[in-house]
Every structure is written in C-alpha cells, then in structure tokens.
Design an enzyme around this catalytic site. Structure first.
Site, PDB file in Angstrom:
ATOM      1  N   ASP A 212       9.087  -4.185  41.874  1.00 39.70           N
ATOM      2  CA  ASP A 212       9.833  -4.427  43.061  1.00 39.70           C
ATOM      3  C   ASP A 212       9.015  -4.953  44.167  1.00 39.70           C
ATOM      4  OD1 ASP A 212      12.343  -3.826  44.377  1.00 39.70           O
ATOM      5  OD2 ASP A 212      11.094  -2.668  45.513  1.00 39.70           O
ATOM      6  N   GLU A 248       9.342  -9.192  41.090  1.00 45.73           N
ATOM      7  CA  GLU A 248      10.475  -9.819  41.861  1.00 45.73           C
ATOM      8  C   GLU A 248       9.948 -10.561  43.071  1.00 45.73           C
ATOM      9  OE1 GLU A 248      12.054  -7.393  44.861  1.00 45.73           O
ATOM     10  OE2 GLU A 248      13.892  -8.583  44.956  1.00 45.73           O
TER      11      GLU A 248
END
Ligand code: QV4
Ligand code: CA
Length: 511
Positions: A212, A248
C-alpha cells in the site's frame, strides 16, 4: 552447468514478479472487506473450480476503530499494530483461510499497509480492532512497538508536515499522506519490524503482497525490507520461491515520482489502464475501440511483465485515489462487463478482478457523500456472504467475480495463457475482434448499429459456445453457438441492443 546456474539465478530474481499461480491460473480477485471464514469457503466452493489464481485480502493487521463516520472501510488503512486481528477475523481464522485456499490451489496476497500508522488526528486510547492502546499525538504504538523515533516527523521538509507538493519527491515519501503518521522506513529497526510482520504472514503460507502507498516510500527503503523476507512456505510453494510483490504506485504522468523507479522491487499497479479503458468503452473524448489495436505498451503503459492491471479498484470505484469519472464499476454493469472482458482476453499485464460490496451512494454536487460507507454489517460485525440459488451473493455483497461473463472470461484467460495476440479486426469505429493464437477469439460491438460479418478466428473448425451469453453444459450451448469453418472463418452477428454486445469463444467451450 553454467547455463543452469544462470537460469536458476534469473529464475529466482524474477520471482518477485511471479504470482506463483498453480494449475495454469492467471487472475487475482480482490475480495474487498470479506471475512476470513467466507474467503476460505469461496476458495473451495467457487474460486478453485472456476480457475481463479488467488485472492487479495483486506489488511489483516489491527487497525483504528473509527466511529465517526461509523466504521468507514478506510479505517483498515490506519494501522495500530501488526497483530492479525481485524473485523475479518483473528489469527486462527486467517491461518485456516490460507491453509484451505492454498490446499485447493488458490493463493493469498496480503494488502500490506506499512508506509504509516494511524491518522495524526485520531484520539489516544484503545479504540482499535484488538484493543491495543495507541497514542498518535506522542507517536506511541506500544503493541508493535513504535515510538516517536520511528516516524519521519524530523525528516519531512514541508511546513505542515503533510505532503504539500507532488512535484517534490522527498515530500511525497517523507511527509504525511492525508495526515497519516509516516513511518521512518529509512531506519533499520522499522524495516526489520515491517519484515517481521510480513515474514509472519509468509510462514502462514501467503504467496505475496500488495504494498500500500508505495509511492510514499523510497524504492530503496522498500527494497531494504523486501530483502529481509523469507522464501515462501514449501508446504505449498517450490523451494526458493520469492514473495510476489505488486506496489501501489499511482502514476498517471506529470509528477516527480515515476512508477519505473519501483520496477526493481516487483510489479506496480498501472492506473492508466483502467482510466483509459473506461474512457474508450464510454466513447468519451473521441476515443474508439478501434484504437485498442496497440493496447498495452503502445498506450505508454509500463512493460507488461511489470504491470498489475484492473478496471477499477477499491479506491477509484468510489472516487478515491486516481482514475476519475471515466472509471467503470459494477454500477455501470453493461459497459463494465465489456471492459473486464477486454482486459481478461488481452495478453497485457497480470489481471485483478474487483469484488465489491454495495453501498447507498448519495450524490451532492457530483460527489458521493457516502464514499466512506464500510462493509455490510450488523452493529459493526461484518455480514456473512450468503449465496443465492442463482449463485449470486446476498447481504449486499456484489460478487462481480461470480457474474457469468466475468467468471467465464477468467477461464478464457487461463485457456489462452501464453498464446499470441492475433487476427485483429476493426471497422474503424467501435466494432473490434481479436484472437489468442488458436485457442480463443473475442468480438465486441460498441457501435450504435449491428455488427454482422465473417471473421478469421484462427480456431480449429467446429461448433463453439459463446461464454458471454451462456455456458457449455454437457454437450450443448446454453447461449449463442458459433460455427467455425475449416478455413477458420466464422459469421458473427451482434445487435447493439444485446444484453452483452460481445461474444467470446475458446477451445474448452467447443462441442
Ligand atoms: C484527514 C485530512 C488530513 C488531515 C487528517 C488528520 O484529510 O488532511 O491531516 O485528517 O488526521 C482517511 C480520511 C482522511 C483523513 C485520514 C487521516 O479519508 O480525510 O485525513 O483518514 O485521518 C484510504 C482512504 C483515505 C483515508 C485513508 C486512511 O482513501 O481517504 O483517509 O485510507 O484511513 C493517494 C496515494 C495512494 C492512496 C490514495 C487513496 O498515493 O497510495 O491516495 N491509496 C492507498 C489505499 C487507500 C488508502 C491509503 C493509500 C492510505 O488504496 O485506500 O487511503 O493507506 O493517491
Ligand atoms: Ca512515507
């Protein structure tokens, strides 16, 4: 011997780009906010039988409990500790899920939130999914433990402590994203603590990680903790298997940080993919499907073996993150199925299918003010995923991955895996077709008039079942039949008013 050595080294160092799929599978499904016990059931009853390669699960580590607004989905992106303890379940349920999914050949990929901890504005206390105490104000997270030394406050050069300019790569990495306490990923203690969390999951059998907010960490810092990761558990994976990594990184161009900086660590999420495909399928800005002839690197996307692709994700299906209004979601079902079908038929990238929950969208001034609403729940307890007689899901779970058109295109991608992109045809507008070697062929009609023409499919002669309008069941087609002649030619007629104006055939759906 030298060649073998070279190949084995190459094989090992490529492994972080390899999802380690079993049995020729090719796609991940993101079971967003599902409980661990329901994911285990879904692996056994649906994902394995229908050829899904793996599941991306929501962050499994302890997070802040936010009560205003009431339990937003995004509370799971505010870590309190690395205890496996959330509304999806505890460590025992998590271990059970990984074992049962692995045992039927469906991999588990964990959403690792390791750039930050909770929001700086959250009150101190024990409002957390496992009851751990934390104090954002003093940067105290004793359940890890992290203390003030382990955050970037002193390193951030912006006035506010937050990211003020995306043209300054240092701010993007060292300052707070949305007020989230930024971990000092440059410190060995922090890197080792993150690696310990991820190695705990690897020991349980997970196959890899979505990292993330990777854009908000220096590529070298990510490499530093990835280098501390163990190989995958040999109970399910070959000796020497490295965790699959997809980072990401939102890079639509024009910012200081570029996705290519992260290629050494693993794949990256290619957000241009969904944004552009949505624009083309919606026929906005003069875009046409006939322009998809050079889809992939030809559209300035990252190299195919560094790309993780998707039509929508949990952020941009509700206006968070990147992609804007062009993003297609389950709310735009007819166009969405075409976009997902195109993605799964085309060879570019490693594919991920979104599986959502529904929520009561409420637009004010063009903005969905309910974009925060969390998963279906009974007084905070996430609802079970009920399965209806028609195989759809109940309890407000959307289960796009169970829609016949999407499920069958996941299978299509498995059948044509490794086959070249061939036999492209278009009408100069929005009617296109292409094949995958001699294994599969797909035709789209996104014009406002009928498609009616003979096309070279490249397939062996025979009668094929269209897997969009139906299935091959026993030895008959429940939907449209397509007859391929000995010359590989077949006639296609697709009304622009069809429920799904596209047809897909492959050699495993041949009578
Ligand atoms: C608010 C203010 C801040 C203030 C802060 C003080 O906006 O200015 O400093 O309070 O505490 C939630 C709220 C947000 C709040 C923040 C911190 O929405 O208003 O800040 O909490 O309290 C998800 C949601 C965010 C959410 C976050 C944490 O999208 O809205 O913020 O979780 O709960 C960029 C990044 C990209 C990111 C994308 C959303 O480059 O990496 O934005 N995508 C990933 C995840 C995404 C998640 C995060 C990153 C953060 O996919 O789901 O954000 O982990 O493009
Ligand atoms: Ca950071």
């Amino acid at each position: 011997m030298k060649l073998l050595l070279l190949l084995s080294v190459l094989g090992v160092c490529w492994a972080q780009y390899d999802p380690h799929y079993r049995n020729g599978r090719t796609s991940i499904v993101h079971l967003f906010e599902w409980r661990w016990d329901d994911i285990a059931l879904e692996c056994e009853r649906y994902l394995a039988p229908n050829g899904y390669g793996g599941v991306q699960v929501s962050p499994p580590n302890e997070n802040v409990v936010i009560n205003s607004p009431s339990r937003p989905w995004w509370e799971r992106y505010q870590p309190v500790s690395y205890k496996i303890c959330t509304r999806s379940g505890g460590e025992d349920e998590f271990r059970e899920m990984v074992k049962r999914c692995n045992d039927v050949g469906v991999n588990i990929y964990v959403d690792a939130v390791v750039n930050h901890m909770s929001g700086s504005g959250v009150s101190a206390g024990t409002s957390s999914t496992c009851g751990s105490y934390f104090n954002p104000g003093s940067r105290d997270f004793p359940a890890v433990p992290y203390s003030a030394w382990d955050f970037n406050d002193g390193k951030c050069t912006s006035g506010s402590g937050g990211i003020e300019s995306y043209n300054d790569a240092s701010q993007v990495r060292d300052c707070q994203l949305s007020g989230l306490l930024d971990l000092a990923t440059g410190k060995d203690y922090v890197r080792s603590t993150i690696a310990a969390y991820m190695n705990n999951l690897i020991s349980m059998g997970v196959a890899g990680f979505r990292i993330d907010a990777s854009k908000h960490m220096w590529p070298g810092d990510i490499k530093a903790f990835l280098d501390k990761l163990n190989n995958l558990n040999t109970q399910w994976f070959p000796e020497g298997s490295r965790p699959f990594i997809y980072q990401e990184v939102i890079d639509l161009g024009g910012e200081a940080v570029q996705g290519s900086e992260y290629f050494g660590n693993g794949r990256i999420t290619e957000f241009k993919y969904g944004a552009k495909l949505g624009t083309v399928i919606r026929k906005w800005n003069g875009e046409k499907m006939s322009y998809l002839k050079n889809w992939g690197e030809g559209w300035s996307f990252v190299p195919t073996d560094r790309a993780l692709v998707f039509v929508d994700n949990h952020d941009n299906q509700r206006g968070h993150g990147a992609g804007g209004a062009s993003i297609l979601t389950f709310w735009d079902a007819r166009l969405y199925k075409m976009a997902v079908g195109f993605m799964l038929a085309h060879p570019y990238g490693a594919t991920r299918v979104m599986s959502s929950f529904s929520w009561p969208r409420y637009f004010q001034n063009g903005q969905d003010v309910n974009d925060w609403v969390g998963p279906p729940n009974d007084n905070g307890v996430i609802k079970r995923v009920t399965i209806n007689a028609d195989t759809t899901c109940g309890n407000d779970w959307v289960c796009e991955h169970r829609w016949r058109q999407i499920r069958n295109m996941v299978i299509f991608r498995n059948v044509v895996n490794g086959q070249d992109f061939t036999n492209w045809w278009d009408n100069g507008s929005n009617q296109v077709a292409f094949g995958r070697g001699n294994k599969g062929f797909i035709v789209f009609n996104n014009d406002d008039w009928e498609l009616s023409t003979n096309l070279q499919t490249g397939l062996p002669a025979g009668t094929y079942c269209d897997v969009i309008s139906g299935d091959k069941s026993d030895n008959h087609c429940t939907g449209i039949e397509v007859h391929v002649g000995s010359d590989g030619l077949a006639y296609f007629s697709i009304s622009n008013n069809a429920e799904d104006p596209f047809i897909a055939i492959h050699v495993d759906a041949k009578l």
